[in-house]
Design an enzyme around this catalytic site. Structure first.
Site, PDB file in Angstrom:
ATOM      1  N   ASN A   9       0.862  -1.184   0.000  1.00  0.00           N
ATOM      2  CA  ASN A   9       0.000   0.000   0.000  1.00  0.00           C
ATOM      3  C   ASN A   9       0.897   1.231   0.000  1.00  0.00           C
ATOM      4  OD1 ASN A   9      -1.795   2.053   0.507  1.00  0.00           O
ATOM      5  ND2 ASN A   9      -2.273   1.426   2.610  1.00  0.00           N
ATOM      6  N   LYS A  11       0.070   4.260  -0.332  1.00  0.00           N
ATOM      7  CA  LYS A  11      -0.599   5.458   0.216  1.00  0.00           C
ATOM      8  C   LYS A  11      -0.366   6.650  -0.732  1.00  0.00           C
ATOM      9  CE  LYS A  11       0.050   3.481   4.730  1.00  0.00           C
ATOM     10  NZ  LYS A  11       0.003   3.672   6.158  1.00  0.00           N
ATOM     11  N   HIS A  98      -9.462   0.949   4.796  1.00  0.00           N
ATOM     12  CA  HIS A  98      -8.197   1.175   5.510  1.00  0.00           C
ATOM     13  C   HIS A  98      -8.464   2.114   6.688  1.00  0.00           C
ATOM     14  CE1 HIS A  98      -4.129   2.501   6.404  1.00  0.00           C
ATOM     15  NE2 HIS A  98      -3.726   1.397   5.795  1.00  0.00           N
ATOM     16  N   GLU A 100      -6.931   4.555   7.794  1.00  0.00           N
ATOM     17  CA  GLU A 100      -6.750   5.987   7.496  1.00  0.00           C
ATOM     18  C   GLU A 100      -7.988   6.549   6.812  1.00  0.00           C
ATOM     19  OE1 GLU A 100      -2.992   5.622   5.456  1.00  0.00           O
ATOM     20  OE2 GLU A 100      -2.032   5.130   7.366  1.00  0.00           O
ATOM     21  N   GLU A 170      -5.216  -5.067  10.563  1.00  0.00           N
ATOM     22  CA  GLU A 170      -4.228  -4.015  10.752  1.00  0.00           C
ATOM     23  C   GLU A 170      -4.524  -3.252  12.043  1.00  0.00           C
ATOM     24  OE1 GLU A 170      -2.289  -2.926   6.791  1.00  0.00           O
ATOM     25  OE2 GLU A 170      -3.965  -1.590   7.058  1.00  0.00           O
ATOM     26  N   GLY A 176       2.486   2.260  10.696  1.00  0.00           N
ATOM     27  CA  GLY A 176       3.400   3.384  10.519  1.00  0.00           C
ATOM     28  C   GLY A 176       4.092   3.816  11.806  1.00  0.00           C
ATOM     29  N   SER A 216       3.595  -2.188  10.260  1.00  0.00           N
ATOM     30  CA  SER A 216       5.052  -2.170  10.431  1.00  0.00           C
ATOM     31  C   SER A 216       5.695  -3.521  10.103  1.00  0.00           C
ATOM     32  CB  SER A 216       5.429  -1.712  11.848  1.00  0.00           C
ATOM     33  OG  SER A 216       4.905  -0.424  12.099  1.00  0.00           O
TER      34      SER A 216
HETATM   35  C1  PEP Z   1      -0.745   0.133   6.111  1.00  0.00           C
HETATM   36  O1  PEP Z   1      -0.996   1.314   6.258  1.00  0.00           O
HETATM   37  O2  PEP Z   1      -1.523  -0.583   5.453  1.00  0.00           O
HETATM   38  C2  PEP Z   1       0.466  -0.388   6.749  1.00  0.00           C
HETATM   39  C3  PEP Z   1       0.506  -1.648   7.052  1.00  0.00           C
HETATM   40  O3  PEP Z   1       1.478   0.512   6.992  1.00  0.00           O
HETATM   41  P1  PEP Z   1       2.926   0.193   7.638  1.00  0.00           P
HETATM   42  O4  PEP Z   1       3.422  -1.082   7.061  1.00  0.00           O
HETATM   43  O5  PEP Z   1       3.764   1.379   7.259  1.00  0.00           O
HETATM   44  O6  PEP Z   1       2.703   0.094   9.118  1.00  0.00           O
END
Ligand code: PEP
Length: 255
Positions: A9, A11, A98, A100, A170, A176, A216
């Site tokens: 992803n 973003k 997601h 976000e 998630e 992040g 992460s």
């Molecule tokens: C995401 O936003 O889908 C995600 C998993 O981000 P990150 O790997 O940066 O934590």
């Protein structure tokens, strides 16, 4: 056996030119082992076509996903894009719900559900994200919270359609932040997600649906996470922006 999935992803990162450079670098690193993994990259909407041209030219074993879509096929929805639009430029997957988008753009379970239905009807694969905030984790109600998100997001689908969906767990506190869920924490919730699917749609759907972990994930922690019995791969944010890291994650999933 469920085929593992590694989905990146991106973003709101990478311009058109930067996207082309990144996918060229990813495409150059592919090998035969990639056939055993469903590899997906999700660039910004305006860069999907450019990415598709590179993969087409290279015949790369990599699919493309959008990061969001509207459930209506067309109409007065300023700023939105429809499923026919993303499909025509090469997307076969789409992230929905997601955290976000839920937190910053007001995406609700009911909107997620409409998007999932519309994607399935169009023959595309939804990557439906679920996950709890830190306060819900600390309260201890996270399994119930995530199970309800799963139930609401999939509501009204046939079992065979549920089987073809991808669900990404998630935890918001791990996205992040550099703070990964432990393999045991991730497995606990991914197994509860599969149990929720089994309770509503039967064992066959539960054994077929792919459940990913996201938050992460990077090459250093992926082996243990993907090694869990109910984790079928990863939805990757930060580490998907570096070709080497992303390709190392594919290698881990291919083992
Ligand atoms: C995401 O936003 O889908 C995600 C998993 O981000 P990150 O790997 O940066 O934590």
């Amino acid at each position: 056996m469920r085929k593992p999935v590694i989905a990146g992803n991106w973003k709101m990162n990478k311009t058109w030119a930067q996207s082309v450079l990144l996918v060229q670098s990813i495409s150059n690193r592919t090998d035969d082992s990639w056939e055993s993994v469903d590899v997906v990259v999700c660039p910004a909407l305006c860069n999907i076509k450019a990415v598709q041209s590179v993969f087409d030219f290279d015949r790369a074993p990599i699919a493309i996903g959008a990061q969001n879509v509207h459930w209506e096929a067309e109409g007065a929805y300023t700023g939105e894009a429809s499923i026919p639009m993303i499909k025509e430029i090469g997307a076969t997957y789409c992230i929905v719900g997601h955290s976000e988008r839920r937190e910053m753009f007001g995406e609700t379970d009911s909107m997620v559900n409409k998007k999932v239905h519309a994607l399935i009807q169009a023959g595309m694969t939804p990557i439906m994200c679920v996950g709890e905030s830190l306060s819900i984790r600390d309260e201890g109600t996270y399994v119930d919270y995530v199970s309800k998100q799963v139930s609401a997001g999939l509501a009204g689908l046939d079992a065979s359609h549920v089987a073809s969906c991808i669900i990404a767990y998630e935890p918001i506190w791990a996205i992040g932040t550099g703070r990964t869920a432990t393999p045991e924490q991730a497995q606990e919730v991914c197994s509860a997600i599969r149990a929720q699917v089994a309770a509503e749609y039967g064992d066959q759907a539960a054994q077929s649906v792919r459940v990913l972990y996201g938050g992460s994930m990077k090459p250093a922690n992926a082996e243990e996470l993907i090694g869990q019995p109910d984790i079928d791969g990863g939805l990757i944010g930060g580490a998907s922006l570096e070709a080497e890291d992303f390709c190392d994650l594919v290698k881990v999933a291919a083992r």
